[in-house]
Design a protein around this motif. Sequence first.
Motif, PDB file in Angstrom:
ATOM      1  N   ARG A  91      77.300  34.468  24.878  1.00  0.00           N
ATOM      2  CA  ARG A  91      77.806  33.101  24.693  1.00  0.00           C
ATOM      3  C   ARG A  91      78.919  33.030  23.658  1.00  0.00           C
ATOM      4  O   ARG A  91      78.982  32.121  22.831  1.00  0.00           O
ATOM      5  N   LEU A  92      79.812  33.980  23.745  1.00  0.00           N
ATOM      6  CA  LEU A  92      81.006  33.956  22.905  1.00  0.00           C
ATOM      7  C   LEU A  92      82.092  33.137  23.595  1.00  0.00           C
ATOM      8  O   LEU A  92      82.168  33.103  24.827  1.00  0.00           O
ATOM      9  N   LEU A  93      82.926  32.480  22.818  1.00  0.00           N
ATOM     10  CA  LEU A  93      84.035  31.712  23.375  1.00  0.00           C
ATOM     11  C   LEU A  93      85.183  32.661  23.677  1.00  0.00           C
ATOM     12  O   LEU A  93      85.685  33.356  22.795  1.00  0.00           O
ATOM     13  N   GLN A  94      85.585  32.685  24.944  1.00  0.00           N
ATOM     14  CA  GLN A  94      86.508  33.707  25.411  1.00  0.00           C
ATOM     15  C   GLN A  94      87.918  33.571  24.840  1.00  0.00           C
ATOM     16  O   GLN A  94      88.654  34.557  24.780  1.00  0.00           O
ATOM     17  N   ASP A  95      88.314  32.377  24.427  1.00  0.00           N
ATOM     18  CA  ASP A  95      89.663  32.175  23.909  1.00  0.00           C
ATOM     19  C   ASP A  95      89.763  32.398  22.401  1.00  0.00           C
ATOM     20  O   ASP A  95      90.844  32.271  21.829  1.00  0.00           O
ATOM     21  N   LEU A  96      88.631  32.719  21.765  1.00  0.00           N
ATOM     22  CA  LEU A  96      88.623  32.973  20.328  1.00  0.00           C
ATOM     23  C   LEU A  96      88.452  34.463  20.062  1.00  0.00           C
ATOM     24  O   LEU A  96      87.829  35.180  20.845  1.00  0.00           O
ATOM     25  N   GLU A 100      86.987  34.694  14.841  1.00  0.00           N
ATOM     26  CA  GLU A 100      86.870  33.236  15.004  1.00  0.00           C
ATOM     27  C   GLU A 100      85.513  32.852  15.584  1.00  0.00           C
ATOM     28  O   GLU A 100      84.949  31.815  15.214  1.00  0.00           O
ATOM     29  N   ASN A 101      84.981  33.674  16.484  1.00  0.00           N
ATOM     30  CA  ASN A 101      83.655  33.395  17.034  1.00  0.00           C
ATOM     31  C   ASN A 101      82.595  33.435  15.936  1.00  0.00           C
ATOM     32  O   ASN A 101      81.715  32.575  15.880  1.00  0.00           O
ATOM     33  N   VAL A 102      82.675  34.427  15.059  1.00  0.00           N
ATOM     34  CA  VAL A 102      81.686  34.544  13.986  1.00  0.00           C
ATOM     35  C   VAL A 102      81.812  33.389  13.003  1.00  0.00           C
ATOM     36  O   VAL A 102      80.813  32.871  12.492  1.00  0.00           O
ATOM     37  N   ALA A 103      83.033  32.952  12.755  1.00  0.00           N
ATOM     38  CA  ALA A 103      83.269  31.873  11.786  1.00  0.00           C
ATOM     39  C   ALA A 103      82.924  30.498  12.324  1.00  0.00           C
ATOM     40  O   ALA A 103      82.769  29.550  11.537  1.00  0.00           O
ATOM     41  N   LEU A 104      82.790  30.365  13.632  1.00  0.00           N
ATOM     42  CA  LEU A 104      82.650  29.039  14.245  1.00  0.00           C
ATOM     43  C   LEU A 104      81.483  28.211  13.692  1.00  0.00           C
ATOM     44  O   LEU A 104      81.657  27.021  13.404  1.00  0.00           O
ATOM     45  N   ALA A 133      88.004  42.760  14.690  1.00  0.00           N
ATOM     46  CA  ALA A 133      88.061  41.337  14.344  1.00  0.00           C
ATOM     47  C   ALA A 133      89.084  40.537  15.154  1.00  0.00           C
ATOM     48  O   ALA A 133      88.793  39.413  15.576  1.00  0.00           O
ATOM     49  N   PRO A 134      90.294  41.062  15.424  1.00  0.00           N
ATOM     50  CA  PRO A 134      91.273  40.248  16.156  1.00  0.00           C
ATOM     51  C   PRO A 134      91.098  40.245  17.673  1.00  0.00           C
ATOM     52  O   PRO A 134      91.803  39.509  18.369  1.00  0.00           O
ATOM     53  N   HIS A 135      90.156  41.024  18.177  1.00  0.00           N
ATOM     54  CA  HIS A 135      90.019  41.176  19.623  1.00  0.00           C
ATOM     55  C   HIS A 135      89.183  40.039  20.220  1.00  0.00           C
ATOM     56  O   HIS A 135      88.210  39.577  19.622  1.00  0.00           O
ATOM     57  N   ARG A 136      89.570  39.637  21.421  1.00  0.00           N
ATOM     58  CA  ARG A 136      88.800  38.623  22.144  1.00  0.00           C
ATOM     59  C   ARG A 136      87.656  39.295  22.899  1.00  0.00           C
ATOM     60  O   ARG A 136      87.690  40.501  23.154  1.00  0.00           O
ATOM     61  N   PRO A 137      86.622  38.511  23.285  1.00  0.00           N
ATOM     62  CA  PRO A 137      85.446  39.116  23.923  1.00  0.00           C
ATOM     63  C   PRO A 137      85.759  39.998  25.116  1.00  0.00           C
ATOM     64  O   PRO A 137      85.137  41.049  25.286  1.00  0.00           O
ATOM     65  N   ARG A 138      86.731  39.608  25.940  1.00  0.00           N
ATOM     66  CA  ARG A 138      87.022  40.420  27.132  1.00  0.00           C
ATOM     67  C   ARG A 138      87.573  41.796  26.784  1.00  0.00           C
ATOM     68  O   ARG A 138      87.624  42.686  27.642  1.00  0.00           O
ATOM     69  N   GLU A 139      87.997  41.979  25.538  1.00  0.00           N
ATOM     70  CA  GLU A 139      88.521  43.261  25.092  1.00  0.00           C
ATOM     71  C   GLU A 139      87.447  44.127  24.422  1.00  0.00           C
ATOM     72  O   GLU A 139      87.759  45.212  23.924  1.00  0.00           O
ATOM     73  N   LEU A 140      86.211  43.640  24.438  1.00  0.00           N
ATOM     74  CA  LEU A 140      85.105  44.338  23.791  1.00  0.00           C
ATOM     75  C   LEU A 140      84.083  44.784  24.830  1.00  0.00           C
ATOM     76  O   LEU A 140      83.933  44.147  25.877  1.00  0.00           O
ATOM     77  N   SER A 141      83.374  45.855  24.535  1.00  0.00           N
ATOM     78  CA  SER A 141      82.270  46.287  25.403  1.00  0.00           C
ATOM     79  C   SER A 141      81.098  45.321  25.260  1.00  0.00           C
ATOM     80  O   SER A 141      81.058  44.485  24.332  1.00  0.00           O
TER      81      SER A 141
END
Length: 221
Positions: A91-96, A100-104, A133-141
């Motif tokens: 449930r991470l926000l894909q545009d963050l 930014e997701n952790v800070a939300l 830290a700067p990567h969006r969820p789609r760029e992560l495993s």
Amino acid sequence: MITLENICKIYDRNCVEALRNVSLAVAGGDYLSVTGASGSGKSTLMHILGLLDAPTSGRYLLDGQDVSALTSDERAALRGQAIGFIFQSFRLLQDLSALENVALPLAFQGVPERERLARARRLLDAVGLADRAPHRPRELSGGQQQRVAIARALAAGPRVLLADEPTAGLDPAACRDTLALFDRLHADGHTIILITHDPAAAARAARRVTIHAGQLKEEPH
């Protein structure tokens, strides 16, 4: 920290008794797993523990406060402060970004931007993802996304971490990494409740309970 006293939950639409006289005590620093078959009442118990739903009867004490009869708005306010959620689907926000997701959650609490980003960086470092830290969820495993989700759950300093099937869908290496992270969090004093169907994941917890037909049974470790 958590005391359930004779909790019952009945869904009026079809008169299903999802939980029957459930009593449970969870102390600060406990690591508890809850297992059970589909339809056993696991999800209902999680919703009540996470202040997403209220019991039909019985009492739920959180740090001595009876939260059983709170309104939905009161539950929501307390939930944001007291419960850190970790989900199977992340449930991470894909545009963050990961940062930014952790800070939300801290933004929702009105924490100034500089402070919340600094805390988010520390948490990402703690879960081994400072370089992502700067990567969006789609760029992560999948495993990396779950670690971001764990860092986000920790951001607001919750009293309880409530993890719902956090290893489902992860590859074996990511499962091991996620469970090892829970071990470290438990060793650091965090209170963890793990809802899982995976016996291997459940066995990592210091305490284990099973739920069957809406009733709990504590298992020997």
